[in-house]
Design an enzyme around this catalytic site. Structure first.
Site, PDB file in Angstrom:
ATOM      1  N   ASP A  15       0.824  -1.218   0.000  1.00  0.00           N
ATOM      2  CA  ASP A  15       0.000   0.000   0.000  1.00  0.00           C
ATOM      3  C   ASP A  15       0.857   1.267   0.000  1.00  0.00           C
ATOM      4  O   ASP A  15       0.355   2.359   0.202  1.00  0.00           O
ATOM      5  CB  ASP A  15      -0.940   0.001   1.215  1.00  0.00           C
ATOM      6  CG  ASP A  15      -0.185  -0.089   2.539  1.00  0.00           C
ATOM      7  OD1 ASP A  15       1.072  -0.066   2.547  1.00  0.00           O
ATOM      8  OD2 ASP A  15      -0.851  -0.178   3.591  1.00  0.00           O
TER       9      ASP A  15
ATOM     10  N   HIS B 174       3.391   1.904   2.140  1.00  0.00           N
ATOM     11  CA  HIS B 174       3.933   2.326   3.445  1.00  0.00           C
ATOM     12  C   HIS B 174       5.455   2.160   3.506  1.00  0.00           C
ATOM     13  O   HIS B 174       6.031   1.284   2.875  1.00  0.00           O
ATOM     14  CB  HIS B 174       3.224   1.654   4.625  1.00  0.00           C
ATOM     15  CG  HIS B 174       3.547   0.227   4.876  1.00  0.00           C
ATOM     16  ND1 HIS B 174       2.601  -0.771   4.842  1.00  0.00           N
ATOM     17  CD2 HIS B 174       4.707  -0.394   5.205  1.00  0.00           C
ATOM     18  CE1 HIS B 174       3.159  -1.926   5.132  1.00  0.00           C
ATOM     19  NE2 HIS B 174       4.448  -1.726   5.350  1.00  0.00           N
TER      20      HIS B 174
ATOM     21  N   GLU C 123       1.537   3.873   7.636  1.00  0.00           N
ATOM     22  CA  GLU C 123       0.473   3.458   6.733  1.00  0.00           C
ATOM     23  C   GLU C 123      -0.097   4.663   5.980  1.00  0.00           C
ATOM     24  O   GLU C 123       0.097   5.814   6.406  1.00  0.00           O
ATOM     25  CB  GLU C 123      -0.641   2.795   7.560  1.00  0.00           C
ATOM     26  CG  GLU C 123      -0.223   1.504   8.252  1.00  0.00           C
ATOM     27  CD  GLU C 123      -0.142   0.309   7.299  1.00  0.00           C
ATOM     28  OE1 GLU C 123       0.145   0.514   6.103  1.00  0.00           O
ATOM     29  OE2 GLU C 123      -0.359  -0.825   7.759  1.00  0.00           O
TER      30      GLU C 123
HETATM   31  C1  GLP Z   1       6.776  -4.341   6.877  1.00  0.00           C
HETATM   32  C2  GLP Z   1       7.958  -3.496   7.325  1.00  0.00           C
HETATM   33  C3  GLP Z   1       8.437  -2.583   6.203  1.00  0.00           C
HETATM   34  C4  GLP Z   1       8.640  -3.417   4.940  1.00  0.00           C
HETATM   35  C5  GLP Z   1       7.339  -4.055   4.532  1.00  0.00           C
HETATM   36  C6  GLP Z   1       7.445  -4.874   3.252  1.00  0.00           C
HETATM   37  O1  GLP Z   1       5.609  -3.621   6.872  1.00  0.00           O
HETATM   38  N1  GLP Z   1       7.642  -2.699   8.463  1.00  0.00           N
HETATM   39  O2  GLP Z   1       9.639  -1.950   6.599  1.00  0.00           O
HETATM   40  O3  GLP Z   1       9.121  -2.582   3.914  1.00  0.00           O
HETATM   41  O4  GLP Z   1       6.947  -4.914   5.597  1.00  0.00           O
HETATM   42  O5  GLP Z   1       7.843  -6.172   3.533  1.00  0.00           O
HETATM   43  P1  GLP Z   1       8.436  -7.187   2.484  1.00  0.00           P
HETATM   44  O6  GLP Z   1       9.812  -6.720   2.199  1.00  0.00           O
HETATM   45  O7  GLP Z   1       8.422  -8.500   3.186  1.00  0.00           O
HETATM   46  O8  GLP Z   1       7.555  -7.126   1.288  1.00  0.00           O
END
Ligand code: GLP
Length: 256
Positions: free
Chosen positions: A132, A134, A139
């Site tokens: 999304d 973030h 968020e």
């Molecule tokens: C979580 C973390 C973020 C990260 C996101 C994406 O929300 N707090 O810092 O960027 O996950 O995760 P992934 O890399 O597993 O797609």
């Protein structure tokens, strides 16, 4: 923004790793902002293999789940210990991750901001991106000027991260995260995004309006933001060909 598109996540990660390694060599006292999630896993593995000297470096992690003990397998404390800290010579006193069990969360957040300031600010902030948009755990609708604080996760993020908790229902809904204003003060922001699940968020962040509805879009206002993408994450970018041309034709002095 500098957009670096590589055929694979391995190729993109290799360049990002060189950039982090160069900083640690040039500035042994570097202050690094660290991220978790599946995206930076290979980057950490590569950095470990490079056998860099982390002894004088300082790190600040972006975020942590409220209520999780540091030894909980899904905590970001555990993630960092397993994937980086136990493999390098960082000193424990130079490692900072918000304590999800703090009794007084606002006081902890204020202290975290002060510690970043006392360390001289963050030289290089690693970032992933949520589906999304973030960054950290900021968020959509997060203030673009926010500081370290508690946030509530959206249903979408709970679903995305459910795999770490054996279901979304078991995941903590609250988190502590550096704010977007905090992240924006880092001298260099380095965002990694891989896979088609991130394509829409990346298109919005790079080519959409700057909006709290896609927190990563704030990086358009950062003087030095570098994005490392694989083809799948870059798929929806309209100016893809231009970004590729820019990277391939960099003057020698600008090359990584
Ligand atoms: C979580 C973390 C973020 C990260 C996101 C994406 O929300 N707090 O810092 O960027 O996950 O995760 P992934 O890399 O597993 O797609």
């Amino acid at each position: 923004m500098e957009i670096i598109i590589q055929p694979t996540l391995e190729a993109a990660t290799a360049i990002a790793a060189r950039l982090v390694a160069a900083l640690l060599r040039e500035k042994p006292r570097a202050v690094l902002g660290l991220a978790t999630g599946s995206t930076p896993l290979l980057l950490y593995r590569e950095l470990v293999q490079m056998k860099l000297n982390w002894r004088r470096a300082t790190t600040f992690n972006l975020d942590e789940y409220v209520s999780l003990a540091p030894d909980h397998p899904a905590s970001y404390h555990s993630f960092m210990r397993e994937n980086l800290f136990r493999h390098v010579n960082l000193r424990a006193k130079n490692i900072h991750i918000p304590d999800g069990r703090a009794r007084d969360i606002p006081a902890l957040c204020e202290r975290y901001e002060k510690e970043i300031h006392k360390a001289g600010g963050i030289d290089l902030q690693l970032l992933g991106i949520g589906s999304d948009g973030h960054i950290g755990f900021n968020e959509p609708s997060s203030s673009l000027a926010s500081r370290t604080r508690m946030k509530t996760l959206t249903e979408r993020t709970l679903r995305d991260n459910a795999r770490f908790f054996g279901g979304a229902a078991r995941s903590p809904h609250h988190v502590i995260t550096m704010g977007i204003g905090t992240i924006m003060e880092a001298r260099h922001c380095l965002l990694l995004a891989f896979g088609s699940k991130k394509a829409r968020a990346i298109a919005g962040a790079v080519e959409g309006p700057v909006t709290a509805m896609n927190p990563a879009s704030v990086l358009q206002l950062h003087p030095r933001a570098t994005l490392f993408l694989d083809e799948a994450a870059a798929a929806r970018l309209k100016m893809k060909r231009y970004y590729r041309w820019v990277f391939e034709n960099k003057p020698a002095w600008q090359k990584f």
